[in-house]
Design a protein around this motif. Sequence first.
Motif, PDB file in Angstrom:
ATOM      1  N   ALA A  42      -6.383  28.779 100.154  1.00 44.28           N
ATOM      2  CA  ALA A  42      -5.606  29.901  99.616  1.00 44.28           C
ATOM      3  C   ALA A  42      -4.760  30.584 100.675  1.00 44.28           C
ATOM      4  N   LYS A 104      -4.890  35.181 106.920  1.00 44.09           N
ATOM      5  CA  LYS A 104      -4.896  35.993 105.701  1.00 44.09           C
ATOM      6  C   LYS A 104      -6.272  35.911 105.039  1.00 44.09           C
ATOM      7  N   VAL A 106      -8.721  36.599 101.695  1.00 44.35           N
ATOM      8  CA  VAL A 106      -8.602  36.609 100.237  1.00 44.35           C
ATOM      9  C   VAL A 106      -9.926  37.066  99.635  1.00 44.35           C
ATOM     10  N   SER A 107      -9.838  37.713  98.495  1.00 46.13           N
ATOM     11  CA  SER A 107     -11.030  38.190  97.801  1.00 46.13           C
ATOM     12  C   SER A 107     -11.460  37.176  96.749  1.00 46.13           C
ATOM     13  N   ASP A 110      -9.033  37.172  93.992  1.00 47.99           N
ATOM     14  CA  ASP A 110      -7.814  36.411  94.295  1.00 47.99           C
ATOM     15  C   ASP A 110      -8.039  34.915  94.085  1.00 47.99           C
ATOM     16  N   LYS A 113      -8.094  34.064  90.341  1.00 47.70           N
ATOM     17  CA  LYS A 113      -6.748  34.076  89.781  1.00 47.70           C
ATOM     18  C   LYS A 113      -5.968  32.842  90.205  1.00 47.70           C
ATOM     19  N   GLY A 114      -6.094  32.488  91.489  1.00 45.56           N
ATOM     20  CA  GLY A 114      -5.369  31.326  91.985  1.00 45.56           C
ATOM     21  C   GLY A 114      -5.813  30.034  91.329  1.00 45.56           C
TER      22      GLY A 114
END
Length: 218
Positions: A42, A104, A106-107, A110, A113-114
């Motif tokens: 991600a 970066k 990511v949660s 996230d 959703k991805g």
Amino acid sequence: MNGAHDMGGVHGFGPVEPEPNEPVFHAEWEKRVLALTIAMGATKQWNVDSARFARENRPPIDYLTKSYYEIWGSGLERLLIEHGFISKEELEQGRVLHPPKPVKTVSAADIAKGLNRGEASGRDTTAPARFKIGERVRARIMNPLGHTRLPRYVRGHVGTIDSLRGCHVLPDTHAHGKGDDGEWLYTVRFDGRTLWGPDSDPTLTVFVDAWESYLEPA
């Protein structure tokens, strides 16, 4: 690349024996490997084709003696080293030896959703498709050193264009950072006896998705 992962039609491995009521994971560490792989994916430091090549590009003895998620873990380790997130020494010692490279974060939301959104591989093109449905084509004989999705067992054999799938990113270049320009993608239908001879199952039909550069007129 011609790797141990590409074993379609190879003798000696025995039948595929599904595990009854197989769990999604057999051990807790498998969950962590999958989670780490998805989380790093991600961050967009590499793409799905790079990740596949990292898992597949290893000596046969290494590939064939590892479990599914061991291969995923080894592929992730290779990518982390290649992109400067960890060193070989850190991997061997299991501890941080150098200042971490910023990345970066990511949660979990996230990630969910991805995964639900996916990543589109389709591309626009003004070039017409070279082949038509019903046309006979031959899978090229090719032995690339890099990533490819053309199975060895169809190379050199003749099949029939079953459908056109549109224009999509070519994995062979995408995996190595050489662009994501699209190519026409086809589903090609092969008779099993064409691939494995008259002793194979006469009812067997094999469908292979093949990019245009994998094919030539029969």
